[in-house]
Design a protein around this motif. Structure first.
Motif, short mmCIF file in Angstrom:
data_model
loop_
_atom_site.label_atom_id
_atom_site.label_comp_id
_atom_site.label_asym_id
_atom_site.label_seq_id
_atom_site.Cartn_x
_atom_site.Cartn_y
_atom_site.Cartn_z
N VAL A 112 -98.56 -14.25 -69.05
CA VAL A 112 -99.12 -14.46 -67.71
C VAL A 112 -100.23 -13.45 -67.44
N GLU A 113 -99.99 -12.18 -67.78
CA GLU A 113 -100.98 -11.13 -67.56
C GLU A 113 -102.24 -11.38 -68.39
N ASN A 115 -104.20 -14.29 -66.81
CA ASN A 115 -104.85 -13.84 -65.58
C ASN A 115 -106.06 -12.95 -65.87
N GLU A 116 -105.93 -12.06 -66.86
CA GLU A 116 -107.05 -11.17 -67.20
C GLU A 116 -108.22 -11.94 -67.78
N ARG A 157 -108.95 -15.09 -67.19
CA ARG A 157 -109.55 -15.88 -66.10
C ARG A 157 -110.41 -14.99 -65.20
N ALA A 158 -110.02 -13.73 -65.09
CA ALA A 158 -110.79 -12.79 -64.26
C ALA A 158 -111.99 -12.23 -65.00
N LEU A 218 -99.16 -17.11 -62.05
CA LEU A 218 -100.54 -17.27 -62.49
C LEU A 218 -101.49 -17.24 -61.30
N MET A 219 -102.71 -16.82 -61.53
CA MET A 219 -103.72 -16.81 -60.46
C MET A 219 -104.00 -18.23 -60.02
N LYS A 226 -108.06 -14.33 -55.82
CA LYS A 226 -108.77 -14.60 -57.07
C LYS A 226 -109.54 -13.35 -57.50
N ARG A 247 -105.95 -8.58 -60.20
CA ARG A 247 -104.90 -8.59 -61.22
C ARG A 247 -103.55 -8.49 -60.56
N LYS A 248 -102.62 -9.35 -61.05
CA LYS A 248 -101.27 -9.36 -60.50
C LYS A 248 -100.29 -9.03 -61.59
N ALA A 268 -97.34 -9.07 -64.03
CA ALA A 268 -96.54 -10.21 -64.49
C ALA A 268 -95.22 -9.74 -65.04
#
Length: 306
Positions: free
Chosen positions: A221-222, A225-226, A228-229, A280-281, A300, A303-304, A306
């Motif tokens: 998940v992390e 997300n990274e 996508r960012a 997920l974002m 958006k 970072r979140k 996970a």
């Protein structure tokens, strides 16, 4: 929305019968899954069923089952012939015997299902069977046909229903001897055993699945997300294994380490009860899914964990 039943039929104990439905007790649908892509185009890969000799694609209506007797020689078995087998367990779970749960070797366990009455009738008969198993403190053993194969199923009471666990046949379980025969016979001293027991006592707890965290799933998940960012992904240092030189010294250090762990506040699992995909974002332009905890999803680009 509850999942569809995997099987519907009857549960029978001697002359007591009731209609029941069998549902999967577990799911992996919330796990992160990947598609295979063409690196050049970014398009998904599609698999075709082709004739091994001609290479021509074969339509589904022309595909039949076959058992290979020897290399290149097959016995064709039709769907109708398989249906003609018509085992009683195709429609009825007949309880054959009752055993102690401790008698069931854990190697024989496959997967659990929930069993409940099907429809408005048969609840009385179902309750009689359920409470009899509960009062006798036994596990009921029966048979059921799933995915065209007959399985042994072990039934236990859970709340108002039953949990049925599929069991393997003896020919499916490998002997431990071929793996354990070469293990050396080692004399464990009382001092070593006492230290090891002390570590166990320091780490003693109660079984609570809510404390479990799928670290690999969280890392996926992390990573997603990274990416996508737009962040740069750098390789992380892998943990290194160490050879134990002095076993007694390692045990003593472990006792101290376990004591230090006890003083730390309990780490709360970051697992989302609704599934890892909730972490997920949100996709741009789509309404983000609410997390089970009720907290707002991460903005958006933020970072979140996970």
């Amino acid at each position: 929305m509850a999942p569809r039943a995997n099987w519907k039929g009857f549960l029978r104990l001697s002359l007591v019968t009731c209609p029941v439905a069998l549902y999967p007790a577990t799911s992996e649908s919330e796990k992160i899954s990947f598609n295979q892509l063409n690196r050049q185009t970014g398009h998904r890969i599609k698999y075709l069923k082709v004739d091994a000799n001609t290479g021509d694609e074969v339509p589904n209506e022309d595909i039949v089952k076959g058992y290979e007797l020897e290399k290149g020689q097959f016995i064709e078995v039709t769907k109708e012939e398989l249906e003609e087998l018509a085992l009683e367990s195709t429609r009825t779970i007949e309880i054959d015997e009752f055993v102690d749960k401790a008698d069931i070797d854990p190697r024989y366990l496959i997967r659990p299902y929930y069993l409940r009455p099907d429809g408005k009738v048969g609840h009385d008969a179902f309750a009689v069977i359920r409470e009899t198993i509960r009062e006798m403190n036994k596990v009921a053993i029966g048979r059921v046909v799933l995915t065209n194969r007959e399985h042994i199923i072990a039934l236990e009471p859970m709340d108002k229903g039953l949990v049925g666990t599929l069991l393997r046949y003896p020919y499916e379980v490998r002997s431990e001897q071929e793996y354990f025969d070469e293990i050396q016979d080692v004399k464990v001293t009382k001092d070593m055993l006492d230290l090891a027991k002390h570590i166990v006592n320091q780490k003693a707890g109660t079984f609570d699945p809510e404390k479990f965290e799928d670290h690999y799933e969280s890392a996926l998940v992390e990573l997603i997300n990274e990416k996508r960012a737009g962040k740069v992904i750098r390789p992380k240092e892998r943990p290194k294994g160490e050879n134990v030189v002095d076993l007694m010294d390692a045990l003593r250090k472990s006792v101290g380490g376990a004591a230090a762990e006890q003083k730390k506040p309990a780490k709360k699992s970051r697992k989302a009860s609704a599934g890892q995909k909730e972490m997920l974002m949100p996709i741009s332009g789509k309404k983000p899914a609410k997390e089970a905890s009720g907290k707002k999803p991460a903005a958006k680009g933020q970072r979140k964990s996970a």
